[in-house]
Design a protein around this motif. Structure first.
Motif, mmCIF file in Angstrom:
data_model
loop_
_atom_site.group_PDB
_atom_site.id
_atom_site.type_symbol
_atom_site.label_atom_id
_atom_site.label_comp_id
_atom_site.label_asym_id
_atom_site.label_seq_id
_atom_site.Cartn_x
_atom_site.Cartn_y
_atom_site.Cartn_z
ATOM 1 N N THR A 67 46.643 17.609 62.865
ATOM 2 C CA THR A 67 47.706 16.710 63.319
ATOM 3 C C THR A 67 49.068 17.386 63.385
ATOM 4 N N ASN A 68 49.192 18.577 62.786
ATOM 5 C CA ASN A 68 50.431 19.358 62.886
ATOM 6 C C ASN A 68 50.425 20.279 64.094
ATOM 7 N N GLY A 69 49.363 20.232 64.899
ATOM 8 C CA GLY A 69 49.271 21.084 66.069
ATOM 9 C C GLY A 69 48.762 22.481 65.775
ATOM 10 N N GLU A 70 48.176 22.694 64.590
ATOM 11 C CA GLU A 70 47.705 24.023 64.183
ATOM 12 C C GLU A 70 46.191 24.132 64.380
ATOM 13 N N ALA A 71 45.742 25.237 64.974
ATOM 14 C CA ALA A 71 44.311 25.480 65.128
ATOM 15 C C ALA A 71 43.677 25.647 63.754
ATOM 16 N N VAL A 72 42.524 25.031 63.551
ATOM 17 C CA VAL A 72 41.835 25.089 62.260
ATOM 18 C C VAL A 72 40.373 25.453 62.489
ATOM 19 N N ASP A 73 39.768 26.045 61.450
ATOM 20 C CA ASP A 73 38.374 26.463 61.510
ATOM 21 C C ASP A 73 37.604 25.731 60.422
ATOM 22 N N ARG A 74 37.119 24.544 60.732
ATOM 23 C CA ARG A 74 36.378 23.692 59.806
ATOM 24 C C ARG A 74 35.693 22.605 60.603
ATOM 25 N N PHE A 75 34.969 21.732 59.919
ATOM 26 C CA PHE A 75 34.395 20.578 60.590
ATOM 27 C C PHE A 75 35.506 19.613 61.011
ATOM 28 N N ALA A 76 35.223 18.832 62.048
ATOM 29 C CA ALA A 76 36.189 17.863 62.549
ATOM 30 C C ALA A 76 36.445 16.761 61.527
ATOM 31 N N HIS A 77 37.708 16.326 61.456
ATOM 32 C CA HIS A 77 38.118 15.190 60.645
ATOM 33 C C HIS A 77 38.693 14.124 61.570
ATOM 34 N N GLN A 78 38.623 12.884 61.138
ATOM 35 C CA GLN A 78 39.258 11.802 61.891
ATOM 36 C C GLN A 78 40.750 12.079 61.982
ATOM 37 N N GLY A 79 41.322 11.945 63.176
ATOM 38 C CA GLY A 79 42.730 12.235 63.406
ATOM 39 C C GLY A 79 42.988 13.608 63.991
ATOM 40 N N ASP A 80 42.025 14.523 63.888
ATOM 41 C CA ASP A 80 42.171 15.841 64.504
ATOM 42 C C ASP A 80 42.249 15.715 66.019
#
Length: 201
Positions: A67-80
Motif C-alpha cells: 500500500t506504500n507503493g513498494e514492490a514486495v516479494d511475498r504472498f499477496a495480502h488483502q489491500g496489496d
C-alpha cells in the motif's frame, strides 16, 4: 462450485459489460494426493510475482506492490496492489502499467482459496483516474478449490467495461483496443496458461 464459495462474495454478480470464465482441473488418485495438490496450487495462486513463470514468457508480467507503493516479494495480502506489465503500449495513467488492488482474500480449509482484484488508480498517485484498460466496475476472481479428489483453478472476470473515460487520447485508444481484445477472448490464453500452471506447476 463449493457451496461456501458461492456465499463468500469472491465472485460478484454479472451486471454489465463482458464476462469470462476460465478453468483447469485435475483428478487425483486419492485423498492425500488431492490435499497435497490443493496446498501447492493455493500457494502458487497467492505467489503473484511468479505468475509469469506459469503463463510463459510472451504473456503479461505481474509484480506485487504494497500500500506504500513498494514492490514486495511475498504472498499477496488483502489491500496489496498488482502491477501488470502487458505486451505492447503501456498505460500512461499508470506510468506504463495497469494496476489492480486485492480487494478480498478468502479461504476455507481445503475447500477453496480465492482472491478478488479490481482496477484502481495508481497507488499514492495524485491522478485518481483508474489505471487499467477496464473501468473500476470490473473484477477478476482467482480461485483454487477442491471437490473430492478433483482440484480446480479458475479465473472469473465480471462486469468488464472498456476504460475510455481517461483524459489522455492515447490511453483512450489503447484501453479500448486492449479491452475489446480481452472481451473477445484474447485474455483467455493468458488466464488459460495461468490456471493450468497453478495446477500443474
Amino acid at each position: 462450485m463449493h457451496p461456501s464459495l458461492a456465499a463468500s462474495g469472491l465472485i460478484p454478480e454479472q451486471r454489465q459489460g463482458g464476462q469470462s470464465n476460465t478453468s483447469y482441473s485435475r483428478h487425483t488418485a486419492n485423498h492425500g494426493a488431492s490435499v497435497a495438490l490443493y496446498e501447492a496450487a493455493r500457494r502458487r495462486l497467492l505467489d503473484v510475482n511468479q505468475w509469469q513463470l506459469l503463463t510463459g514468457p510472451l504473456g503479461a508480467s505481474f509484480q506485487l506492490v504494497n500500500t506504500n507503493g513498494e514492490a514486495v516479494d511475498r504472498f499477496a495480502h488483502q489491500g496489496d496492489y498488482i502491477r501488470i506489465n502487458l505486451p505492447g503500449p503501456g498505460n500512461r495513467t499508470g506510468q506504463g502499467f495497469d494496476w489492480v488492488q486485492v480487494e478480498q482474500i478468502s479461504s476455507q480449509g481445503d475447500a477453496y482459496t480465492g482472491m478478488r482484484v479490481r482496477p484502481l488508480p495508481l497507488p499514492n498517485g495524485a491522478d485518481r483516474e483508474t489505471a487499467h484498460f477496464f473501468r473500476r466496475y470490473a473484477t477478476s476472481s482467482f480461485i483454487v478449490e477442491k471437490n473430492g479428489l478433483t482440484v480446480k483453478a479458475s479465473v472469473y472476470g465480471k462486469n468488464e467495461i472498456p476504460n475510455t473515460g481517461v483524459r489522455g487520447l492515447l490511453d483512450k485508444i489503447r484501453n479500448l483496443f486492449i479491452s475489446i481484445g480481452a472481451i473477445l477472448g484474447l485474455s483467455k490464453a493468458q488466464w488459460g496458461g495461468l490456471v493450468r500452471g497453478i495446477i500443474e506447476g
